[in-house]
Write a protein that holds these residues in place. Structure first.
Motif, mmCIF file in Angstrom:
data_model
loop_
_atom_site.group_PDB
_atom_site.id
_atom_site.type_symbol
_atom_site.label_atom_id
_atom_site.label_comp_id
_atom_site.label_asym_id
_atom_site.label_seq_id
_atom_site.Cartn_x
_atom_site.Cartn_y
_atom_site.Cartn_z
ATOM 1 N N GLN A 137 0.748 -1.156 0.154
ATOM 2 C CA GLN A 137 -0.142 -0.136 0.139
ATOM 3 C C GLN A 137 0.753 1.253 -0.182
ATOM 4 O O GLN A 137 0.617 2.408 -0.810
ATOM 5 N N TRP B 93 -0.086 17.404 -11.661
ATOM 6 C CA TRP B 93 0.272 17.909 -10.271
ATOM 7 C C TRP B 93 1.632 18.294 -10.060
ATOM 8 O O TRP B 93 2.058 19.131 -9.385
ATOM 9 N N HIS C 102 -0.207 16.444 11.739
ATOM 10 C CA HIS C 102 1.168 16.833 11.805
ATOM 11 C C HIS C 102 0.762 18.350 11.314
ATOM 12 O O HIS C 102 0.035 18.928 11.219
ATOM 13 N N LEU D 249 2.495 19.964 9.075
ATOM 14 C CA LEU D 249 2.448 19.908 7.795
ATOM 15 C C LEU D 249 1.022 19.235 7.287
ATOM 16 O O LEU D 249 0.714 18.314 7.746
ATOM 17 N N ALA E 136 0.589 17.362 4.798
ATOM 18 C CA ALA E 136 0.881 15.896 4.386
ATOM 19 C C ALA E 136 -0.167 15.372 3.564
ATOM 20 O O ALA E 136 -0.560 14.290 3.743
ATOM 21 N N LEU E 137 -0.698 16.100 2.590
ATOM 22 C CA LEU E 137 -1.659 15.604 1.820
ATOM 23 C C LEU E 137 -1.095 15.006 0.354
ATOM 24 O O LEU E 137 0.328 15.477 0.101
ATOM 25 N N LEU E 138 -1.608 14.162 -0.205
ATOM 26 C CA LEU E 138 -0.884 13.656 -1.406
ATOM 27 C C LEU E 138 -1.374 14.634 -2.664
ATOM 28 O O LEU E 138 -2.588 14.605 -2.734
ATOM 29 N N PRO E 139 -0.289 15.050 -3.480
ATOM 30 C CA PRO E 139 -0.780 16.095 -4.380
ATOM 31 C C PRO E 139 -1.319 15.712 -5.415
ATOM 32 O O PRO E 139 -2.168 16.401 -6.082
ATOM 33 N N TRP E 140 -1.552 14.317 -5.587
ATOM 34 C CA TRP E 140 -2.176 13.959 -6.551
ATOM 35 C C TRP E 140 -3.589 13.529 -6.557
ATOM 36 O O TRP E 140 -4.479 13.118 -7.365
ATOM 37 N N ARG E 141 -3.970 13.677 -5.471
ATOM 38 C CA ARG E 141 -5.356 13.199 -4.997
ATOM 39 C C ARG E 141 -6.176 14.596 -4.637
ATOM 40 O O ARG E 141 -5.637 15.767 -4.264
ATOM 41 N N LEU F 241 -8.130 8.518 2.154
ATOM 42 C CA LEU F 241 -7.190 7.724 2.059
ATOM 43 C C LEU F 241 -6.900 6.700 3.220
ATOM 44 O O LEU F 241 -6.828 5.288 2.976
ATOM 45 N N PRO F 242 -7.353 7.058 4.324
ATOM 46 C CA PRO F 242 -7.261 6.287 5.451
ATOM 47 C C PRO F 242 -8.301 4.879 5.459
ATOM 48 O O PRO F 242 -8.078 4.105 5.644
ATOM 49 N N GLU G 125 -9.308 3.721 2.343
ATOM 50 C CA GLU G 125 -8.731 2.806 1.468
ATOM 51 C C GLU G 125 -7.402 2.013 2.133
ATOM 52 O O GLU G 125 -7.618 0.708 1.951
ATOM 53 N N ILE G 126 -6.771 2.498 2.916
ATOM 54 C CA ILE G 126 -5.673 1.772 3.170
ATOM 55 C C ILE G 126 -6.124 0.960 4.516
ATOM 56 O O ILE G 126 -5.649 -0.345 4.566
ATOM 57 N N TYR H 122 -2.718 21.660 -4.297
ATOM 58 C CA TYR H 122 -2.138 23.099 -5.103
ATOM 59 C C TYR H 122 -3.071 23.901 -5.273
ATOM 60 O O TYR H 122 -2.683 25.118 -5.702
ATOM 61 N N ARG I 115 -9.317 14.360 7.149
ATOM 62 C CA ARG I 115 -8.753 12.853 6.935
ATOM 63 C C ARG I 115 -8.446 12.358 8.506
ATOM 64 O O ARG I 115 -8.679 10.977 8.614
#
Lengths: 249, 250
Positions: free
Chosen positions: A158, A243, B80, B82, B84-89, B97-98, B100-101, B131, B145
């Motif tokens: 994952q 992105w 956090h 920051l 700490a986000l995923l830039p492609w989502r 995200l949590p 799914e994981i 962004y 999240r």
């Protein structure tokens, strides 16, 4: 001035300069053919040249795709198992330092004539930048994203699929852009060392018959091929990682 | 609910071992909001990571509901400094995200994620990428999240410190409202004393390294509290002054 006019003007200017030089200094086409000589050489046998260009394209793309698959696999394996990286990376670096041109005849010995040794040479010449760039991308995951994965108890898979690999993609594409240009070079080197087909063979044969305009026609086609493949990779990058430009801007 | 007993944590460094926390005792009751303040480097982040199960104590025990914390738990979430986000989502994708994981049921959480985003004022921004969002909006997405899993324990590591002062107050007020409507045991590390007094039931003051609990200040002002003028501004000012003196003297 829109964003297209400047590069087009640049290309046209370079061609004009070249043409002018052949006229002003009276250079014979045997040494440096003028642009019209090259166009004439192409128009004399367009079917032949395009067929050979197709052969080169096939070898290039086959080797490149193979290199992408191999490179990604190697990079993921090496970053997943650090001991594997420590054990094999020096070997890979040493192998990469071997001049690929020197390997080309050996590949014919090992793999026989035909396209297989050519595809393998393309693979050998362009896999390394893909491995290096992917490894750099995979090891550059920001600490807070790594911690996010751990705090969610993400499995190794994952973490790779959802965080590390997507994060590495911009760097993977940097490697792919270097590799795709190398792939064309690899294909030509293979075709020159084992003439039989492709634009590399056209260059060898035209050299033997002092047909410099034909050689230049082949070289121009190669440049077009290489440029086209490069921008295909760029287009794929914009499609897959839109992105990347936004966050690095 | 959370209990730290005789907890020490040392880190190996080039100049020998550094003790971040020494012999720390702390009890946090269910649904309590605890703020942790202290000088830089007093081990506040270490404290949170011990409770999150991301670090193991060198000595002592960390327990939640009597069970030792040895790894990250599903009901404990760390947020956090920051985003700490995923830039492609997209914003919604990041909140999911949590889910799914941890392979939680997708459909019901999708609706909850959308509700959470709406509740922090991101109604029109579900499909935007990080962004395209301001720093404050990104941190709101990170908050959603954190909350999507309905954590029983929320650990926050200076979550608003990278934001401008007004956005920061706005988010703190929003967090207070969320804590009042759906309480969770919260440990909130901050450098801002007014923020600690606004949010916390108890403020834990840590000493400089190695970190120990210097004092626990109970803040018994009625909620909802606000940064502006109100009936309790004098008492809040007293708490702020007391904490200020403790940190300065230390």
């Amino acid at each position: 001035m829109n964003r297209w006019s400047q590069p087009i003007l640049g290309v046209l200017g370079a061609i004009a300069l070249w043409w002018g030089a052949t006229r002003v200094f009276g250079i014979r086409p045997l040494f440096l053919p003028a642009p019209p000589d090259i166009v004439a050489a192409f128009r004399a046998q367009p079917g032949y040249l395009l067929r050979e260009a197709g052969a080169t394209l096939t070898v290039t793309v086959a080797g490149f795709v193979l290199a992408v698959v191999t490179g990604l696999f190697v990079a993921v394996s090496l970053t997943a198992w650090r001991s594997l990286e420590r054990a094999t990376l020096p070997v890979l670096v040493a192998l990469n330092s071997v001049p690929k041109v020197a390997v080309a005849p050996l590949l014919v010995v090992w793999l026989g004539f035909g396209s297989r040794p050519k595809i393998v040479l393309v693979l050998l010449i362009c896999v390394f930048p893909i491995v290096v760039a992917t490894m750099a991308g995979l090891t550059s995951t920001p600490a807070e994203l790594g911690e996010l994965g751990r705090s969610l108890s993400a499995t190794g898979w994952q973490t790779y699929l959802k965080i590390r690999l997507p994060w590495a993609l911009p760097q993977v594409f940097t490697g792919l852009k270097v590799a795709v240009s190398l792939a064309v070079i690899g294909a030509v080197v293979a075709e020159i060392s084992q003439p039989g087909g492709g634009l590399g063979a056209v260059i060898v044969l035209s050299g033997m018959s002092f047909d410099t305009p034909l050689a230049f026609a082949a070289i121009v086609l190669l440049a077009l091929l290489s440029t086209m493949l490069f921008y295909l990779v760029v287009a794929l990058e914009r499609l897959l990682v839109p992105w990347s430009r936004a966050i690095s801007g | 609910m959370i209990r730290l007993a005789g907890v020490s944590r040392t880190f190996a460094s080039r100049d020998g071992d550094v003790t971040a926390l020494r012999d720390l005792d702390l009890d946090i009751a269910e649904d309590q909001f605890v703020a942790v303040v202290g000088r830089s480097g007093c081990g506040k982040s270490t404290l949170l990571r011990l409770m999150a199960g991301l670090l193991a104590p060198t000595a002592g025990t960390v327990t939640i509901d009597g069970a030792a914390v040895t790894r990250p738990r599903q009901d404990v979430v760390l947020m956090h400094q920051l985003p700490a986000l995923l830039p492609w989502r997209t914003a919604l994708g990041n909140v999911m995200l949590p889910v799914e994981i941890r392979r939680l049921p997708r459909a019901e959480h999708q609706a909850r994620a959308a509700e959470l985003l709406d509740s922090v004022g991101l109604a029109g921004f579900h499909q935007r990428h990080p962004y395209e969002l301001s720093g404050g909006m990104q941190q709101r997405v990170a908050l959603c999240r954190a909350l999507i899993q309905r954590p029983r324990v929320l650990l926050m590591d200076e979550p608003f410190s990278a934001l401008d002062a007004l956005t920061r107050e706005e988010l703190a007020t929003q967090l207070q409202a969320m804590h009042m409507s759906a309480p969770a045991t919260t440990v909130f590390v901050t450098h801002s004393i007014p923020e600690a007094v606004l949010l916390a039931d108890r403020v834990v003051v840590l000493s400089t390294r190695p970190g120990r609990v210097l004092r626990v200040v109970d803040v018994d002002l009625p909620r909802p509290r606000s940064f502006g003028h109100n009936a309790h501004v004098a008492r809040a000012a007293e708490h702020i002054a007391e904490l200020h003196d403790l940190l300065i003297e230390n």
